[in-house]
Design a protein around this motif. Structure first.
Motif, PDB file in Angstrom:
ATOM      1  N   LYS A  25      72.414  14.644  -7.247  1.00 13.98           N
ATOM      2  CA  LYS A  25      73.315  15.268  -8.221  1.00 13.98           C
ATOM      3  C   LYS A  25      72.968  16.742  -8.475  1.00 13.98           C
ATOM      4  O   LYS A  25      73.784  17.475  -9.009  1.00 13.98           O
ATOM      5  N   GLN A  33      81.291  12.316  -6.245  1.00 13.34           N
ATOM      6  CA  GLN A  33      80.618  11.193  -5.608  1.00 13.34           C
ATOM      7  C   GLN A  33      79.112  11.229  -5.863  1.00 13.34           C
ATOM      8  O   GLN A  33      78.486  10.196  -6.100  1.00 13.34           O
ATOM      9  N   GLN A  75      77.645  12.593  -8.460  1.00 17.51           N
ATOM     10  CA  GLN A  75      77.441  12.236  -9.868  1.00 17.51           C
ATOM     11  C   GLN A  75      77.541  10.724 -10.060  1.00 17.51           C
ATOM     12  O   GLN A  75      76.743  10.125 -10.785  1.00 17.51           O
ATOM     13  N   ALA A  76      78.528  10.109  -9.397  1.00 18.65           N
ATOM     14  CA  ALA A  76      78.699   8.651  -9.505  1.00 18.65           C
ATOM     15  C   ALA A  76      77.489   7.922  -8.919  1.00 18.65           C
ATOM     16  O   ALA A  76      77.017   6.924  -9.481  1.00 18.65           O
ATOM     17  N   GLU A  77      76.979   8.412  -7.810  1.00 20.26           N
ATOM     18  CA  GLU A  77      75.794   7.804  -7.178  1.00 20.26           C
ATOM     19  C   GLU A  77      74.580   7.922  -8.098  1.00 20.26           C
ATOM     20  O   GLU A  77      73.796   6.993  -8.233  1.00 20.26           O
ATOM     21  N   LYS A  89      74.518   7.924 -11.256  1.00 20.48           N
ATOM     22  CA  LYS A  89      74.664   7.064 -12.438  1.00 20.48           C
ATOM     23  C   LYS A  89      74.390   5.589 -12.141  1.00 20.48           C
ATOM     24  O   LYS A  89      74.275   4.797 -13.069  1.00 20.48           O
ATOM     25  N   ARG A  90      74.281   5.239 -10.874  1.00 22.64           N
ATOM     26  CA  ARG A  90      74.028   3.831 -10.525  1.00 22.64           C
ATOM     27  C   ARG A  90      72.664   3.405 -11.074  1.00 22.64           C
ATOM     28  O   ARG A  90      71.704   4.170 -11.045  1.00 22.64           O
TER      29      ARG A  90
END
Length: 85
Positions: A55, A71, A73-75, A77-78
């Motif tokens: 990120k 994508q 940022q989403a990764e 947050k996992r």
């Protein structure tokens, strides 16, 4: 000498090694389980750190690896337990 008492004690002595072997096998099994758990934890930490680094990458570098900022940022947050297979 009472034969019943003598046989009972002798029988107990014969079965003692079986219990010892069972305890040793359980101990080895526990050791392997803890080793696997430790390996999993180290892998989870590694993946989590990589996600956090992802990120922080600039958009140009993300494009180089085929990701968008969203994508990445989403990764990031996992949860740590959500690991690749």
């Amino acid at each position: 000498m009472n034969t019943a008492v003598s046989n009972a004690c002798f029988h107990h002595v014969e079965t003692a090694p079986v219990w010892q072997k069972t305890a040793q096998a359980a101990h080895k099994g526990l050791g392997k389980t803890l080793q696997k758990l430790g390996s999993w934890a180290l892998f989870a930490i590694k993946v989590s750190r990589q996600r956090q680094e992802l990120k922080c990458l600039p958009a140009e570098q993300l494009m180089d690896i085929g990701l968008t900022k969203a994508q990445a940022q989403a990764e990031a947050k996992r949860p740590f337990w959500d690991l690749p297979n």
